[in-house]
Design a protein around this motif. Sequence first.
Motif, PDB file in Angstrom:
ATOM      1  N   ARG A 162       0.830  -1.158  -0.156  1.00 21.42           N
ATOM      2  CA  ARG A 162       0.186   0.192  -0.154  1.00 21.42           C
ATOM      3  C   ARG A 162       0.683   1.027   0.167  1.00 21.42           C
ATOM      4  N   ALA A 163       1.787   0.915   0.638  1.00 15.58           N
ATOM      5  CA  ALA A 163       2.939   2.198   0.896  1.00 15.58           C
ATOM      6  C   ALA A 163       4.005   2.304  -0.760  1.00 15.58           C
ATOM      7  N   LEU A 164       4.804   1.969   0.043  1.00 10.76           N
ATOM      8  CA  LEU A 164       5.436   1.116  -1.719  1.00 10.76           C
ATOM      9  C   LEU A 164       5.319   0.633  -2.822  1.00 10.76           C
ATOM     10  N   GLY A 165       4.101  -0.287  -3.521  1.00  4.44           N
ATOM     11  CA  GLY A 165       3.582  -0.551  -4.525  1.00  4.44           C
ATOM     12  C   GLY A 165       5.451  -1.225  -4.661  1.00  4.44           C
ATOM     13  N   VAL A 166       4.676  -2.694  -5.779  1.00  4.87           N
ATOM     14  CA  VAL A 166       5.612  -3.642  -5.801  1.00  4.87           C
ATOM     15  C   VAL A 166       7.009  -3.681  -5.653  1.00  4.87           C
ATOM     16  N   ARG A 167       6.843  -2.238  -7.280  1.00  2.41           N
ATOM     17  CA  ARG A 167       8.641  -1.979  -8.118  1.00  2.41           C
ATOM     18  C   ARG A 167       9.183  -1.981  -6.672  1.00  2.41           C
ATOM     19  N   GLU A 168       8.946  -0.577  -5.503  1.00  4.23           N
ATOM     20  CA  GLU A 168       9.872  -0.014  -4.506  1.00  4.23           C
ATOM     21  C   GLU A 168      10.151  -1.181  -3.677  1.00  4.23           C
ATOM     22  N   LEU A 169       9.386  -2.279  -3.582  1.00  5.40           N
ATOM     23  CA  LEU A 169       9.364  -3.229  -2.444  1.00  5.40           C
ATOM     24  C   LEU A 169      10.310  -3.504  -3.323  1.00  5.40           C
ATOM     25  N   SER A 170      10.616  -4.473  -4.098  1.00  2.35           N
ATOM     26  CA  SER A 170      11.645  -4.855  -4.820  1.00  2.35           C
ATOM     27  C   SER A 170      12.626  -4.382  -4.249  1.00  2.35           C
ATOM     28  N   ALA A 171      12.928  -3.258  -4.654  1.00  5.92           N
ATOM     29  CA  ALA A 171      13.732  -2.724  -4.798  1.00  5.92           C
ATOM     30  C   ALA A 171      14.785  -2.222  -4.015  1.00  5.92           C
ATOM     31  N   ARG A 172      13.563  -2.490  -2.688  1.00  8.54           N
ATOM     32  CA  ARG A 172      14.292  -2.255  -1.038  1.00  8.54           C
ATOM     33  C   ARG A 172      14.787  -3.189  -0.558  1.00  8.54           C
ATOM     34  N   LEU A 173      14.385  -5.114  -1.071  1.00  8.87           N
ATOM     35  CA  LEU A 173      15.027  -5.960  -0.092  1.00  8.87           C
ATOM     36  C   LEU A 173      16.035  -6.081   0.229  1.00  8.87           C
ATOM     37  N   ASP A 174      16.997  -5.524  -0.176  1.00  8.06           N
ATOM     38  CA  ASP A 174      18.580  -5.420  -0.389  1.00  8.06           C
ATOM     39  C   ASP A 174      19.060  -5.354   2.025  1.00  8.06           C
ATOM     40  N   ASP A 175      17.760  -4.029   1.927  1.00  5.45           N
ATOM     41  CA  ASP A 175      17.500  -3.648   2.892  1.00  5.45           C
ATOM     42  C   ASP A 175      16.368  -4.823   4.339  1.00  5.45           C
ATOM     43  N   ARG A 176      16.043  -6.030   3.918  1.00  7.30           N
ATOM     44  CA  ARG A 176      14.813  -6.325   4.255  1.00  7.30           C
ATOM     45  C   ARG A 176      14.421  -6.212   5.311  1.00  7.30           C
ATOM     46  N   PHE A 177      16.051  -6.611   6.861  1.00  9.54           N
ATOM     47  CA  PHE A 177      15.136  -6.326   8.105  1.00  9.54           C
ATOM     48  C   PHE A 177      14.630  -4.908   8.664  1.00  9.54           C
TER      49      PHE A 177
END
Length: 591
Positions: free
Chosen positions: A132-147
């Motif tokens: 809801r806040a990020l969308g799937v593409r931005e979410l995917s791009a930020r997974l390097d900082d997953r924790f």
Amino acid sequence: MLAVLGIREGASTGPVAERLVGAVRGKRLLLVLDNCEHLVEAAAEVTAAPLAAAPDLRVLVTSQESLGLTGETLWPVPPLEPAGAVELFTARASAADPGFVLDADDTAAVAEICRRLDGIPLAVELAATRVRALGVRELSARLDDRFRLLATGRRGVPPRQQTLRAVIDWSWELLPAAERAVLRRLAVHADGCTLEAAETVCAGDGVHRDEVLDLLARLVDRSLVAVARTPSGPRYRLLETVAAYCLERLREAGELTAVRRNHHRHYTELAERAAPLLYGPDQRAWLDQETANLRDALDGSVRGGAADRALRLVNALAWYWFLRGRLAEAGRSLTAALAAYGARPEAAPDAGDPAAEGHRLRAAAWQVGMASLAGDDVDPVEQATAVLRQYGTHDDPAGRAWAPWFLGVAQVGLGDPAVAGERVAHSLAAFRALGDSWGTAAALSSRAQGIGGGDLRSRLRDAEESAAHFRELGDRWGQLQAADVLAAGRCAVAARLLGCAAEARAAAGAPQPAAERGDVARSTATARRSLGAAAFEAAYASGAGVTPEVLVKEAMGDAGEGQEKAGQGRPGEKTGRRGEDGRPVRTTASP
């Protein structure tokens, strides 16, 4: 357990185990014990006696490790399959954001999110709440900082299930110090590792090498390390999320640099042990499964300024890259290693070291040859000449034998054919003097392919000797090179026989029998395809006027007069492979 079975505490005396046995004896029951990893010893103790006393009792336990009781059957629960993970993500994302719809544009990003989260249901659910806040593409791009990304707490669940970090923390805190050390050190591996690698890289600072096996087995039992059976033995790997967590712990422990250095050293030594096997029956087998680790070792050595180690690694891997046809990777890697060597300070420990200079020279020869083969070189002939000139003053007889051969082969058609022939001839003599069977076979094969000229008769003789050496060594690549020349030689004889037969029929005025036309057409097509149009026509024409007896001797291997006229290409060209335009193809394409 007492409450579930209707036993009130204090209602009777006696040990708990005896009271449990009394409650289940003679009954047909299924007892479920959920989430027991932090109470494994206690759960095993209270379960053993009732199981022994009640044959119809079944106990279902969920835990990260087994109870270790006799008769226990393990049922591993794997991560979600890709389709199931995407389905779960979509359902949870739709619940968090009613406007979310998985469409064709987002499918690849969602699949990538689920893959990088290893299909762990809780991780997928936590990620879905961020849509809801990020969308799937931005979410995917930020997974390097997953924790940090998946740190939003979930209400109504135990603390250990509220965030992604809490999930891994729960398992980590249950580990003794030695198991934590091995687990965090495993994280430096890319795409898993063998037991030998784990023992080498994870040992040290309180963990002895001979302890690693048992500690690794414990981590497998705790479901923190996955193990896969491969033809070369078990392979151990961490889920990406577990590896990311363990790298943080490795950094916190102050071990990251030292453990990575151990990793780089191990894989450099592995490549050096594997390199001689590339010239025998075990070509590529050792290295295919370690591609990611070897790349990491090279990149880390270059970044860390370990230039000589980087050169050793690329020299060990160069023939592997050649056999795999990975010329671009070879070129990039060799260039990076040589650049690192050139950037060393003048006071580097290995400055002036003959061994280090030998590593540089060999890498330079590989680089020039690989670039020539890939067709992306600049002034390749001059570069090759410069490298060979430097080899001439370096005390390395094996290198002085190998470099002219490789560069002569790699630069077929790029320079003076006579020079290429001289280089191969020099290498052949040097290989023979050194007693190098593989080098002798390789130089003979190159000469058989036409480097340096020679009539068909002598080229076939070189090919036969080369094939014999390669067969003895078990080198499949070399056998294919020699077989290609021998096949071309047989096709040349076949073309001459076809020309002789056609001339004889024309002289006698005898048409070709209908029954033979199909066979003749197939033989003609095969010989033309193998030799190329120009060489086929030359061999076909040379058969006219030659007696059938002479050609039969050629076909049987007892070549007669005039055989040298058939199947010859220009010096330095391999007549057995030609492109659609009829021009010869470079000789060193990998099988």
